[in-house]
Design an enzyme around this catalytic site. Sequence first.
Site, PDB file in Angstrom:
ATOM      1  N   GLY A  10       3.758   1.734   9.879  1.00 24.42           N
ATOM      2  CA  GLY A  10       2.425   1.465   9.388  1.00 24.42           C
ATOM      3  C   GLY A  10       2.343   0.560   8.104  1.00 24.42           C
ATOM      4  O   GLY A  10       2.894   1.282   7.107  1.00 24.42           O
ATOM      5  N   GLY A  11       2.038  -0.372   8.034  1.00 26.46           N
ATOM      6  CA  GLY A  11       2.051  -1.227   6.853  1.00 26.46           C
ATOM      7  C   GLY A  11       0.767  -1.677   5.792  1.00 26.46           C
ATOM      8  O   GLY A  11       0.666  -2.356   5.047  1.00 26.46           O
ATOM      9  N   GLN A  13      -2.048   0.741   3.337  1.00 27.01           N
ATOM     10  CA  GLN A  13      -1.910   1.327   2.067  1.00 27.01           C
ATOM     11  C   GLN A  13      -0.970   2.280   1.833  1.00 27.01           C
ATOM     12  O   GLN A  13      -0.218   2.254   0.828  1.00 27.01           O
ATOM     13  CB  GLN A  13      -3.363   2.094   1.460  1.00 27.01           C
ATOM     14  CG  GLN A  13      -4.577   0.721   1.641  1.00 27.01           C
ATOM     15  CD  GLN A  13      -4.722  -0.143   0.280  1.00 27.01           C
ATOM     16  OE1 GLN A  13      -3.527  -0.441  -0.253  1.00 27.01           O
ATOM     17  NE2 GLN A  13      -5.996  -0.315   0.082  1.00 27.01           N
ATOM     18  N   ARG A  83      -9.579   7.319   7.361  1.00 26.36           N
ATOM     19  CA  ARG A  83     -11.264   8.046   7.523  1.00 26.36           C
ATOM     20  C   ARG A  83     -12.023   7.021   6.771  1.00 26.36           C
ATOM     21  O   ARG A  83     -11.550   6.308   5.747  1.00 26.36           O
ATOM     22  CB  ARG A  83     -11.055   9.281   6.763  1.00 26.36           C
ATOM     23  CG  ARG A  83     -10.756  10.434   7.693  1.00 26.36           C
ATOM     24  CD  ARG A  83     -11.237  11.880   7.164  1.00 26.36           C
ATOM     25  NE  ARG A  83     -10.507  12.339   5.996  1.00 26.36           N
ATOM     26  CZ  ARG A  83     -10.972  13.310   5.270  1.00 26.36           C
ATOM     27  NH1 ARG A  83     -12.202  13.746   5.570  1.00 26.36           N
ATOM     28  NH2 ARG A  83     -10.107  13.868   4.160  1.00 26.36           N
ATOM     29  N   ASN A  96      -6.420   7.404  17.276  1.00 29.88           N
ATOM     30  CA  ASN A  96      -5.095   7.412  16.555  1.00 29.88           C
ATOM     31  C   ASN A  96      -4.110   8.268  17.475  1.00 29.88           C
ATOM     32  O   ASN A  96      -2.788   7.803  17.507  1.00 29.88           O
ATOM     33  CB  ASN A  96      -5.031   8.215  15.415  1.00 29.88           C
ATOM     34  CG  ASN A  96      -5.601   7.121  14.186  1.00 29.88           C
ATOM     35  OD1 ASN A  96      -5.688   6.345  14.401  1.00 29.88           O
ATOM     36  ND2 ASN A  96      -5.742   8.161  13.035  1.00 29.88           N
ATOM     37  N   ILE A 119       2.523  11.542   8.875  1.00 30.05           N
ATOM     38  CA  ILE A 119       1.271  11.472   7.811  1.00 30.05           C
ATOM     39  C   ILE A 119      -0.210  11.306   8.265  1.00 30.05           C
ATOM     40  O   ILE A 119      -1.255  11.834   7.896  1.00 30.05           O
ATOM     41  CB  ILE A 119       1.516  10.353   6.769  1.00 30.05           C
ATOM     42  CG1 ILE A 119       2.850  10.639   6.192  1.00 30.05           C
ATOM     43  CG2 ILE A 119       0.144  10.341   5.692  1.00 30.05           C
ATOM     44  CD1 ILE A 119       2.936   9.650   4.835  1.00 30.05           C
ATOM     45  N   SER A 120      -0.139  10.499   9.569  1.00 28.72           N
ATOM     46  CA  SER A 120      -1.271  10.134  10.195  1.00 28.72           C
ATOM     47  C   SER A 120      -2.291  11.203  10.749  1.00 28.72           C
ATOM     48  O   SER A 120      -1.623  12.352  11.036  1.00 28.72           O
ATOM     49  CB  SER A 120      -0.933   9.384  11.440  1.00 28.72           C
ATOM     50  OG  SER A 120       0.008   8.334  11.452  1.00 28.72           O
ATOM     51  N   HIS A 176      -4.256  21.089   8.034  1.00 31.29           N
ATOM     52  CA  HIS A 176      -4.743  20.118   6.948  1.00 31.29           C
ATOM     53  C   HIS A 176      -6.348  19.577   7.423  1.00 31.29           C
ATOM     54  O   HIS A 176      -6.406  18.618   7.867  1.00 31.29           O
ATOM     55  CB  HIS A 176      -3.808  18.740   7.241  1.00 31.29           C
ATOM     56  CG  HIS A 176      -3.930  17.736   6.129  1.00 31.29           C
ATOM     57  ND1 HIS A 176      -4.076  17.992   4.981  1.00 31.29           N
ATOM     58  CD2 HIS A 176      -4.067  16.401   6.181  1.00 31.29           C
ATOM     59  CE1 HIS A 176      -4.041  16.906   4.221  1.00 31.29           C
ATOM     60  NE2 HIS A 176      -4.111  16.072   4.876  1.00 31.29           N
TER      61      HIS A 176
END
EC number: 1.1.1.37
Length: 318
Positions: A10-11, A13, A83, A96, A119-120, A176
């Site tokens: 995933g490129g 941010q 989000r 996702n 992290i997704s 989370h």
Amino acid sequence: MARKKISLIGGGQIGGVLAQLSALRELGDVVLFDIVEGLPQGKTLDIAEASPVDNFDVALSGANDYADIKGSDIVIVTAGLPRKPGMSRDDLIATNAKIMQSVSEGIKQYAPNAFVIVISNPLDAMVTLCQKITGFPSNRVMGMAGVLDSARFAAFIAWELGVSVKDVNAMVLGGHGDTMVPIIRYANVNGVPVMELLERKYNNDKAKAKEVMAALVKRTQGAGGEVVGLLKTGSAFYSPASSAIAMAESILRDQKRLLPVCALLNGEFGVKGYYVGVPCILGSNGIEKIVEFSLDAEEQAMFDNSVAAVKELVDSMK
């Protein structure tokens, strides 16, 4: 000795900041993967051109083919939609999940011996899916949530008390999401309980101290949404990247740090078969130990509520 290899899926941010932090800390050679041609190549070239200024010696490359992650020691997954204002992390699940399926298949094929940090969002569901598809042992597949949530809690405490964030210890457990569980009882500033410091700040007014702490807890639970609301076009990326790098560094350098990690539980804390945020020791074998401790009645009730929310979310994918 060959350098370690870190692949970032995933490129966007977070991926860009992860690549920069990995290089600055010289954790290993970095591959930034994205499906958009030119994006990861441009970001890694930009970071690499700063190497004479920042004094780091690692190789950085961008990739659009999963074959380029071959031989990775660690893979950090950030791929997925972020989000937008008004959305919860759970709103992202359908889109996702499809992305995570393809990412996990790529990791399974080309980096079968890697440790994976997800992290997704929604985190608890995505890390579950990743472990299921890769089939990797649970000590090698984990989610980043608790390090970030705990950092936010610690920051809010430090700002309220006017002390250095370096001296604040705080732990957040559970899922989370809005049901995460900040553990107030163990929060301290260099060993001094935070509640005691709050009471002293407010002239021994225990009710006021509790009120302030409740506000800090609420802000922690909604901290991601607070950033989303301000940015309007995406979600947090600096702090999630820093948090994932702390986990990766503990594994790659065998630091044995005790960190809150989204880990697959097998009876610990009374939970079996679900990924939940709990304290873990991270070292060269990934999750080397899940550290249990006793919860009081209020904490247990909050933890049970958080686990129930995780179960509902994960079961909705079945």
